[in-house]
Motif scaffolding. Sequence first.
Motif, PDB file in Angstrom:
ATOM      1  N   LEU A  83      -1.580  14.316  -3.904  1.00  0.00           N
ATOM      2  CA  LEU A  83      -0.494  14.181  -2.740  1.00  0.00           C
ATOM      3  C   LEU A  83       1.042  14.106  -3.467  1.00  0.00           C
ATOM      4  N   LEU A  84       1.631  15.283  -2.847  1.00  0.00           N
ATOM      5  CA  LEU A  84       2.955  15.695  -3.412  1.00  0.00           C
ATOM      6  C   LEU A  84       3.053  15.558  -4.919  1.00  0.00           C
ATOM      7  N   SER A  85       3.687  14.893  -5.673  1.00  0.00           N
ATOM      8  CA  SER A  85       3.708  15.016  -7.065  1.00  0.00           C
ATOM      9  C   SER A  85       3.312  13.800  -7.918  1.00  0.00           C
ATOM     10  N   SER A  86       2.319  13.521  -7.450  1.00  0.00           N
ATOM     11  CA  SER A  86       1.756  12.114  -8.312  1.00  0.00           C
ATOM     12  C   SER A  86       1.256  12.589  -9.546  1.00  0.00           C
ATOM     13  N   ILE A 146       0.669  -1.271  -0.190  1.00  0.00           N
ATOM     14  CA  ILE A 146       0.015   0.019   0.045  1.00  0.00           C
ATOM     15  C   ILE A 146       0.870   1.118   0.119  1.00  0.00           C
ATOM     16  N   LEU A 147       1.909   1.379   0.974  1.00  0.00           N
ATOM     17  CA  LEU A 147       2.702   2.358   0.704  1.00  0.00           C
ATOM     18  C   LEU A 147       3.740   2.632  -0.358  1.00  0.00           C
ATOM     19  N   GLY A 148       4.044   1.362  -0.658  1.00  0.00           N
ATOM     20  CA  GLY A 148       4.756   1.263  -2.329  1.00  0.00           C
ATOM     21  C   GLY A 148       4.121   1.662  -3.492  1.00  0.00           C
ATOM     22  N   THR A 149       2.836   1.768  -3.597  1.00  0.00           N
ATOM     23  CA  THR A 149       1.856   2.183  -4.487  1.00  0.00           C
ATOM     24  C   THR A 149       1.897   3.511  -4.654  1.00  0.00           C
ATOM     25  N   TRP A 150       2.154   4.498  -3.319  1.00  0.00           N
ATOM     26  CA  TRP A 150       2.206   5.809  -3.276  1.00  0.00           C
ATOM     27  C   TRP A 150       3.635   6.309  -3.636  1.00  0.00           C
ATOM     28  N   VAL A 151       4.611   5.715  -2.683  1.00  0.00           N
ATOM     29  CA  VAL A 151       5.894   6.326  -2.557  1.00  0.00           C
ATOM     30  C   VAL A 151       6.802   5.876  -3.736  1.00  0.00           C
ATOM     31  N   ILE A 152       6.437   4.568  -4.464  1.00  0.00           N
ATOM     32  CA  ILE A 152       7.211   4.473  -5.499  1.00  0.00           C
ATOM     33  C   ILE A 152       6.490   4.262  -6.792  1.00  0.00           C
ATOM     34  N   GLU A 153       5.010   4.065  -7.229  1.00  0.00           N
ATOM     35  CA  GLU A 153       4.665   4.141  -8.145  1.00  0.00           C
ATOM     36  C   GLU A 153       3.766   5.355  -8.427  1.00  0.00           C
ATOM     37  N   GLY A 154       3.561   6.172  -7.173  1.00  0.00           N
ATOM     38  CA  GLY A 154       3.108   7.674  -7.286  1.00  0.00           C
ATOM     39  C   GLY A 154       1.316   7.651  -7.545  1.00  0.00           C
TER      40      GLY A 154
END
Length: 291
Positions: free
Chosen positions: A284-287, A144-152
């Motif tokens: 969120l951030l630069s997704s 779940i965190l990887g989908t945001w932090v890594i995949e955006g």
Amino acid sequence: MTSDKLHHRSVPQTTTILKTPNNISINNFNLKKTPTHAPANGTTTSEWTGHGWSMAGASFLRWTAADVVGLFKYHTVPCFFAVSLLFFMGVEYTLSMIPSSSPPFDIGFAATVYLHRVLVASPTLNTVLAGLNTVFVGMQTTYILGTWVIEGRPRATVATLFMFTCRGILGYSTQLPLPEEFLGSGADFPVGNVSFFLFYSGHVAGSMIASLDMRRMRRWELAFLFDTLNLLQVVRLLSTRGHYTIDLAVGVGAGILFDSLAGKYMNSAVVAKDVDGSYTNRALLSSPYQS
């Protein structure tokens, strides 16, 4: 072409009129539009716009035998739910309630009596299964965190934040007692025999959020793996009396609900039009993604 002509040049306007037929077929039902009529006071009302009900134009007056047959033929699921409603109404009015002095009745506990006895007799096995379940929770969190932090793609993370916040509110609002036969383990998550919110299961809801994201990305094998592990997790939580059956069932629904709400939030918040007419990414951030 002169500059005066250039500034006064205009593009012809076209208007498209959509005509709606009087008979509209929706899901094999014929809906007839009620014509607009003008009352004596000069105002305009229409049954189609929903300003009022009239028995003269009631829908059931137009039902035919073919409509009834089509209802059972094309809408078997709602018909099944209707029969279930009548059945459980009878159960509700005839079933004797559990006395307040007795522990709660849970059908999941009744179905896992044998597994519970096995775990009671083998604390080592209980610890191993608890540790494996904690590993699965770590897998959920990592994905779940990887989908945001890594995949955006922050949708799954937002859904999880929504889910755990609501779980905390509901868990605190109605605090359920731990089952008397609860089997804790130092390898379980949350760690040890600590107090925790029972309603609803964050383990199951988090698994559902991750699985739904995998399906959106067409990661079918990974989604199947998570669903299988989630099912095994449900059996273990029932066997250890770590959750009531209703906690686990609502956990499935909560995962689906908050994933949907997160999707609506992302669709409304990703792009916004500024005052000067330009567009700004508000994800969120630069997704670069909306989901």
